[in-house]
Enzyme design. Structure first.
Site, short mmCIF file in Angstrom:
data_model
loop_
_atom_site.label_atom_id
_atom_site.label_comp_id
_atom_site.label_asym_id
_atom_site.label_seq_id
_atom_site.Cartn_x
_atom_site.Cartn_y
_atom_site.Cartn_z
N TYR A 31 -8.03 4.36 -11.90
CA TYR A 31 -8.00 3.16 -12.76
C TYR A 31 -8.98 2.12 -12.21
O TYR A 31 -9.83 1.60 -12.94
CB TYR A 31 -6.58 2.59 -12.79
CG TYR A 31 -6.51 1.20 -13.41
CD1 TYR A 31 -6.71 1.02 -14.77
CD2 TYR A 31 -6.25 0.08 -12.62
CE1 TYR A 31 -6.66 -0.25 -15.33
CE2 TYR A 31 -6.20 -1.18 -13.17
CZ TYR A 31 -6.41 -1.34 -14.53
OH TYR A 31 -6.36 -2.59 -15.09
O1 LIG Z 1 -3.79 -6.46 -11.07
C1 LIG Z 1 -4.18 -5.46 -11.61
O2 LIG Z 1 -5.34 -5.25 -11.81
C2 LIG Z 1 -3.21 -4.39 -11.99
O3 LIG Z 1 -1.92 -4.99 -12.07
C3 LIG Z 1 -0.88 -4.10 -12.37
O4 LIG Z 1 -0.79 -3.10 -11.35
P1 LIG Z 1 0.21 -3.34 -10.15
O5 LIG Z 1 -0.15 -4.54 -9.37
O6 LIG Z 1 0.31 -2.06 -9.44
O7 LIG Z 1 1.56 -3.74 -10.94
P2 LIG Z 1 2.94 -2.98 -11.07
O8 LIG Z 1 2.78 -1.63 -11.58
O9 LIG Z 1 3.84 -3.89 -11.82
O10 LIG Z 1 3.44 -2.92 -9.55
C4 LIG Z 1 3.70 -4.12 -8.83
C5 LIG Z 1 4.21 -3.79 -7.44
O11 LIG Z 1 5.46 -3.11 -7.56
C6 LIG Z 1 5.42 -1.89 -6.83
N1 LIG Z 1 6.26 -0.91 -7.52
C7 LIG Z 1 5.91 -0.46 -8.73
C8 LIG Z 1 6.69 0.43 -9.40
C9 LIG Z 1 7.88 0.90 -8.78
O12 LIG Z 1 8.64 1.70 -9.33
N2 LIG Z 1 8.19 0.41 -7.57
C10 LIG Z 1 7.42 -0.49 -6.90
O13 LIG Z 1 7.76 -0.90 -5.80
C11 LIG Z 1 3.97 -1.49 -6.77
O14 LIG Z 1 3.74 -0.68 -5.64
C12 LIG Z 1 3.29 -2.85 -6.68
O15 LIG Z 1 3.26 -3.25 -5.34
C13 LIG Z 1 -1.14 -3.44 -13.70
O16 LIG Z 1 -0.12 -2.48 -13.96
C14 LIG Z 1 -2.49 -2.77 -13.74
O17 LIG Z 1 -2.71 -2.30 -15.05
C15 LIG Z 1 -3.57 -3.72 -13.30
O18 LIG Z 1 -3.84 -4.63 -14.31
#
Ligand SMILES: O=C(O)[C@H]1O[C@H](OP(=O)(O)OP(=O)(O)OC[C@H]2O[C@@H](n3ccc(=O)[nH]c3=O)[C@H](O)[C@@H]2O)[C@H](O)[C@@H](O)[C@H]1O
Length: 435
Positions: A247
């Site tokens: 991504y």
């Molecule tokens: O800023 C971005 O550019 C991206 O932001 C977002 O990605 P992320 O920051 O990864 O958000 P998100 O999935 O909410 O996980 C948040 C936290 O929860 C943790 N996480 C997640 C899932 C889970 O089951 N458990 C968990 O601990 C996980 O490890 C993480 O630490 C958008 O989805 C992406 O499309 C993109 O725009």
């Protein structure tokens, strides 16, 4: 005497009775009959093939017509009306006519409504794919329709559709928010990232570069481009050549691809690195959303933890702050210089972080949700799998602040309260969740 017809179509096929008196006659008839039979059969087969082919093309065109979700006089009228600028702004800037891609998405729907409310013309474009529940996208679409925004159902990769849209409307700006989102899903469906974030982007840029006048483009990059960068807070000047997920790699590629279109064709480009955007009408695949659903349903949630038991952290950014950043970027984007595919001079190329500047750990996010929901979460704490995640994000926003006064004002506590309120009103909660 039997007619020639009788000879050609005997009652018992293959057995032709010969009752002719003279041998010559008989041979002549036999020869003539077999040649004519072949000839007629050939004609019959040709006619059959021709009618099959024309039936097929009728079915095809009918199918295309029935399936086409765009085109026609009425459709063009809806596009034109929706793109109409309602209110001119002061300072000689006039109003905008904006094509918003991904308009039925989370950020797209919020930005579209904000633009429409201030008097700009907005046409939406969305393919309503099923990466997450399309009924949520349809509900956002209804909201857009109520606000006078027409949403075209179509894919970014449909070059004919894009060229048609630019034929109908002289868009001043394109707000490109359509994308395959989600960091971890890239391991399941890598092709969808290439389809939307690379191929779709190029198709859109091709249409923009050929349009006359060329629009200015503001598009969604991502905080994920910082990848394994450990210098905090993340600045636009930092290196971004170590993406941790496909991504992130496609978003980084988007930054390079848009640069070439800026360089060669004079397109004005602004890339926005969004930092984990959350809020009402959000994306069900994101942690804050899926945690809320599971907590309310009494199901466990999985909380990832980083190396050496360090909590993961994100610079969670509230949707209204992101919308302000998008509008500020559009307002200051400057003009594209080319026309009809020819560059006439240098055009702006910009990249901005849009974050909140105060990272919060994932366990803190969970405890805020517990407080708002008044329900204790069942937590499974596991080590972060190697699935593209990064340990933390933290935005330096001084560039956006200088360029267009970007200043986020909603902290996670306040923003999640608004999200939970929306969630309960949308899905309902009386001990029973409807979803
Ligand atoms: O800023 C971005 O550019 C991206 O932001 C977002 O990605 P992320 O920051 O990864 O958000 P998100 O999935 O909410 O996980 C948040 C936290 O929860 C943790 N996480 C997640 C899932 C889970 O089951 N458990 C968990 O601990 C996980 O490890 C993480 O630490 C958008 O989805 C992406 O499309 C993109 O725009």
């Amino acid at each position: 005497m039997r007619s020639l017809e009788d000879e050609l179509f005997p009652s018992t096929p293959g057995k032709v009775k010969i009752e002719r008196t003279n041998m010559l006659n008989r041979q002549f008839y036999r020869c003539f009959a077999s040649t004519s039979t072949m000839f007629l059969w050939a004609l019959f087969l040709i006619a059959l093939t021709a009618s099959y082919l024309s039936f097929q093309s009728f079915v095809d065109s009918g199918h295309r017509y029935l399936n086409a979700s765009w085109g026609g006089i009425q459709w063009e009228k809806q596009v034109r009306n929706s793109a109409q600028i309602q209110k001119q702004r002061g300072g000689g800037s006039g109003g905008f006519s904006v094509l918003v891609t991904g308009s039925a998405g989370f950020v797209g729907s919020h930005v579209s409504i904000a633009l429409k409310k201030r008097g700009d013309g907005v046409v939406g474009l969305d393919n309503f794919n099923n990466y997450y529940d399309p009924s949520l996208k349809k509900a956002r679409k209804s909201l857009l329709n109520k606000n006078g925004i027409f949403v075209v159902e179509g894919d970014l990769n449909d070059a004919r559709l894009l060229s048609k849209l630019f034929d109908i409307v002289a868009f001043t700006h394109v707000m490109h928010l359509a994308a395959q989102a989600g960091v971890r899903y890239a391991m399941e469906n890598p092709g969808s990232y290439v389809h939307s974030n690379i191929a779709g982007l190029v198709t859109l840029l091709e249409a923009c570069k050929s349009a006359n006048p060329q629009p200015s483009i503001v598009w969604a990059s991502s905080s994920s481009v910082y990848g394994l960068n450990d210098k905090v807070p993340f600045s636009e000047l930092d290196q971004t050549d170590q993406p941790a997920s496909l991504y992130a790699a496609t978003k980084k590629a988007g930054e390079e691809i848009t640069h070439t279109y800026n360089h060669i064709y004079g397109l004005s480009i602004t890339g926005l690195r969004f930092f984990t955007v959350y809020g009402p009408w959000g994306r069900p695949d994101m942690a804050y959303f899926s945690f809320t659903r599971n907590i309310l349903q009494g199901k466990p949630i999985t909380v990832y933890r980083g190396k050496n038991r360090v909590d993961l952290a994100r610079d969670f950014t509230y949707i209204d702050d992101i919308v302000k950043g998008c509008l500020g970027s559009l307002d200051t984007s400057g003009k594209s210089t080319g026309s009809g595919g020819k560059k006439r001079g240098p055009a702006p190329y910009r990249i901005f972080n849009l974050g909140n500047t105060s990272p919060v750990t994932v366990p803190t996010l969970v405890s805020i949700l517990e407080r708002h929901l008044k329900v204790k979460a069942k937590k499974n704490i596991v080590d972060m799998p190697g699935n593209g995640d990064v340990p933390f994000t933290h935005a330096n926003i001084s560039l956006a602040s200088r360029e267009f006064g970007y200043k986020p004002t909603t902290d996670l506590q306040t923003g999640l309260k608004k999200f939970v309120k929306w969630y309960l009103s949308y899905y309902g909660y009386n001990g029973k969740i409807v979803d």
